[in-house]
Design an enzyme around this catalytic site. Structure first.
Site, mmCIF file in Angstrom:
data_model
loop_
_atom_site.group_PDB
_atom_site.id
_atom_site.type_symbol
_atom_site.label_atom_id
_atom_site.label_comp_id
_atom_site.label_asym_id
_atom_site.label_seq_id
_atom_site.Cartn_x
_atom_site.Cartn_y
_atom_site.Cartn_z
ATOM 1 N N TYR A 138 -2.294 -4.513 -8.994
ATOM 2 C CA TYR A 138 -2.000 -5.813 -8.070
ATOM 3 C C TYR A 138 -2.418 -6.901 -8.734
ATOM 4 O O TYR A 138 -2.130 -8.102 -8.334
ATOM 5 C CB TYR A 138 -2.516 -5.612 -6.903
ATOM 6 C CG TYR A 138 -1.460 -4.845 -5.726
ATOM 7 C CD1 TYR A 138 -1.461 -3.290 -5.906
ATOM 8 C CD2 TYR A 138 -0.703 -5.427 -4.764
ATOM 9 C CE1 TYR A 138 -0.926 -2.886 -5.087
ATOM 10 C CE2 TYR A 138 -0.039 -4.617 -3.937
ATOM 11 C CZ TYR A 138 0.145 -3.539 -4.125
ATOM 12 O OH TYR A 138 0.899 -2.744 -3.250
ATOM 13 N N LYS A 189 -4.396 9.300 -10.808
ATOM 14 C CA LYS A 189 -3.614 10.039 -11.737
ATOM 15 C C LYS A 189 -4.074 10.144 -13.202
ATOM 16 O O LYS A 189 -3.395 9.678 -14.144
ATOM 17 C CB LYS A 189 -2.231 9.131 -11.467
ATOM 18 C CG LYS A 189 -0.957 10.077 -12.222
ATOM 19 C CD LYS A 189 -0.551 10.986 -11.439
ATOM 20 C CE LYS A 189 0.807 11.736 -12.281
ATOM 21 N NZ LYS A 189 1.076 13.134 -11.745
ATOM 22 N N ASP A 246 -1.384 1.780 -1.140
ATOM 23 C CA ASP A 246 -0.215 1.117 -0.477
ATOM 24 C C ASP A 246 0.675 2.392 0.001
ATOM 25 O O ASP A 246 1.263 2.459 0.954
ATOM 26 C CB ASP A 246 0.236 0.249 -1.388
ATOM 27 C CG ASP A 246 1.657 -0.481 -0.916
ATOM 28 O OD1 ASP A 246 1.535 -0.730 0.281
ATOM 29 O OD2 ASP A 246 2.604 -0.599 -1.597
ATOM 30 N N ASP A 250 1.733 4.303 3.709
ATOM 31 C CA ASP A 250 2.778 4.207 4.528
ATOM 32 C C ASP A 250 3.108 5.785 5.022
ATOM 33 O O ASP A 250 3.942 5.846 5.887
ATOM 34 C CB ASP A 250 4.218 3.779 3.874
ATOM 35 C CG ASP A 250 4.465 2.233 3.989
ATOM 36 O OD1 ASP A 250 3.490 1.579 4.409
ATOM 37 O OD2 ASP A 250 5.491 1.912 4.112
HETATM 38 C C1 IPM Z 1 0.861 -3.953 2.619
HETATM 39 C C2 IPM Z 1 2.066 -4.425 1.971
HETATM 40 C C3 IPM Z 1 1.567 -5.408 0.641
HETATM 41 C C4 IPM Z 1 0.818 -4.682 -0.402
HETATM 42 C C5 IPM Z 1 2.476 -6.528 0.089
HETATM 43 C C6 IPM Z 1 3.391 -7.334 1.273
HETATM 44 C C7 IPM Z 1 2.071 -7.311 -0.951
HETATM 45 O O1 IPM Z 1 2.842 -3.545 1.424
HETATM 46 O O2 IPM Z 1 -0.072 -4.577 2.990
HETATM 47 O O3 IPM Z 1 0.732 -2.572 2.545
HETATM 48 O O4 IPM Z 1 1.814 -4.074 -1.323
HETATM 49 O O5 IPM Z 1 -0.360 -4.425 -0.047
HETATM 50 MN MN MN Z 2 2.468 -1.580 1.938
#
Ligand code: IPM
Ligand code: MN
Ligand code: NAD
Length: 356
Positions: A138, A189, A246, A250
């Site tokens: 990042y 990884k 990240d 999800d």
């Molecule tokens: C999250 C989002 C962010 C990230 C983006 C919007 C920069 O996906 O907070 O999970 O990748 O961290």
């Molecule tokens: Mn995210």
């Protein structure tokens, strides 16, 4: 106990709608307890950026650090800003410049009916992901060579420091110890990223040796993704890098009923921290009163817990649970209510608890 001063940054898209409901819940739980939450709204986001070119205004971080107990943010992202410039400056800007190295993402299933996996119960989906939040892929170090030609080269650096890895790994172990969780899983990884993720291996082993009471195990991140779906009950605490965190959160949100249910904190222990739902601005849903506000409301609960309002935090969680049980929910988790109606049901229940 003193009033809470909260900087509220609704941001873009459904962020605006879900944060309105989170603030409603905060006010309701505070009123019921005879306490005060003082929100101050900031209009940082795509609209302001497009109108003025300003993302995070100059002096904003000093102002936040001087005047607020925490920041509550909705989401940043707008199709009119394809390079996501404002999100990089505002959201990532706060994560990096406030040094919020812990991205805490609890994963909990509130009711069996919300889980897409067959026969999985709430007891089997109850873990925390600690995502490193200040480095990794990042850092936006990289570049293009011969851009827009057939010979173009593009790079992105995965930057990992011993200090950065150690502090997030240590935080995961401390959390495990404090919450009486017996196992920490580190996912990387290192079979391919033989420099950067070998650092994770070495640091993880060294830190784990200081926590003999906690079992330390390792999974490659691809296997972690499989295991989360196959047998989520094996997880208690997971620690991983920024990008992997990240992605797997999800996936983990899916176990909870979707992104509408997932909460997070961007934390530097002892310093000003930032709380936001895991989801984004979902532009297709924006302005339609359909977004699920529960992730944002639970995020407000995490924020209160972090600030020491533990009883109020517990009430928020209990009330979301009540709303889920009674199907006072939006369509993404099977209900028929709108964003505002879910928020109203939760806020009035929180208020009524104060009168009882
Ligand atoms: C999250 C989002 C962010 C990230 C983006 C919007 C920069 O996906 O907070 O999970 O990748 O961290
Ligand atoms: Mn995210
Ligand atoms: P998203 O999280 O906005 O939406 C993905 C899908 O998840 C949606 O289509 C919807 O089906 C569902 N969803 C998300 N939130 C929901 C809610 N509250 N209620 C019901 N369903 C919900 O992710 P995306 O579509 O990949 O990204 C959209 C924009 O948001 C992009 O600009 C992205 O960069 C940004 N984003 C911002 C953040 C943040 O600010 N923290 C996080 C993720 C994405």
């Amino acid at each position: 106990m003193k009033d809470l001063r909260i900087a509220v940054v609704p941001g873009d898209g459904i962020g605006v709608e879900v944060i309105a409901e989170a603030v409603k819940a905060l006010q309701a739980v505070a009123d019921a307890a005879g306490r005060l939450v003082r929100p101050t709204a900031f209009d940082w986001g795509a609209e302001r950026y497009l109108a003025s070119g300003v993302t995070l205004p100059p002096g904003a971080l000093d102002m936040l650090q001087g005047g607020f107990d925490a920041i509550l943010l909705g989401a940043m992202g707008d199709p009119r800003v394809p390079d996501n410039r404002h999100a990089a400056d505002i959201l990532l800007g706060m994560r990096f410049r406030l040094d919020l190295y812990v991205n805490y993402r609890p994963v909990r299933l509130f009711h069996e009916k919300l889980c897409p996996l067959k026969g999985v119960t709430p007891a089997q989906v109850d873990f925390a992901v600690f995502r490193e939040n200040t480095e990794g892929l990042y850092v936006m170090m990289g570049g293009n060579f011969k851009k827009d030609t057939a010979d173009e080269v593009a790079t992105e650096i995965d930057l990992n420091t011993r200090k950065g890895v150690e502090r997030i790994v240590r935080h995961a172990f401390e959390f495990a110890r404090a919450r009486r969780r017996r196992r920490v899983v580190m996912a990387d990884k290192s079979n391919v990223l033989v420099h950067a993720h070998d650092l994770w291996q070495r640091v993880f082993r060294a830190v784990a040796a200081e926590y003999q009471d906690i079992e330390a195990t390792h999974l490659y991140v691809d296997n972690l993704a499989l295991q989360m779906v196959r047998d989520p009950g094996q997880f208690q605490v997971v620690v991983t890098s920024n990008m992997f965190g990240d992605i797997v959160t999800d996936l983990a949100a899916g176990l909870q009923g979707g992104l509408g249910m997932a909460a997070s904190g961007n934390i530097h222990p002892g310093r000003l921290s930032l709380f936001e739902p895991v989801h984004g601005s979902a532009p297709r849903f924006a302005g339609k009163n359909v977004a699920n506000p529960m992730g944002a409301i639970l995020t407000a609960g995490l924020m209160l817990d972090h600030l020491g309002w533990t009883e109020e935090a517990r009430r928020i969680e209990e009330t979301v649970r009540w709303a889920v049980d009674g199907d006072r929910t939006t369509a993404d988790i099977g209900g028929t209510l709108g964003t505002r109606e879910v928020g109203d049901a939760i806020a009035s229940r929180l208020r009524a608890a104060g009168r009882a």
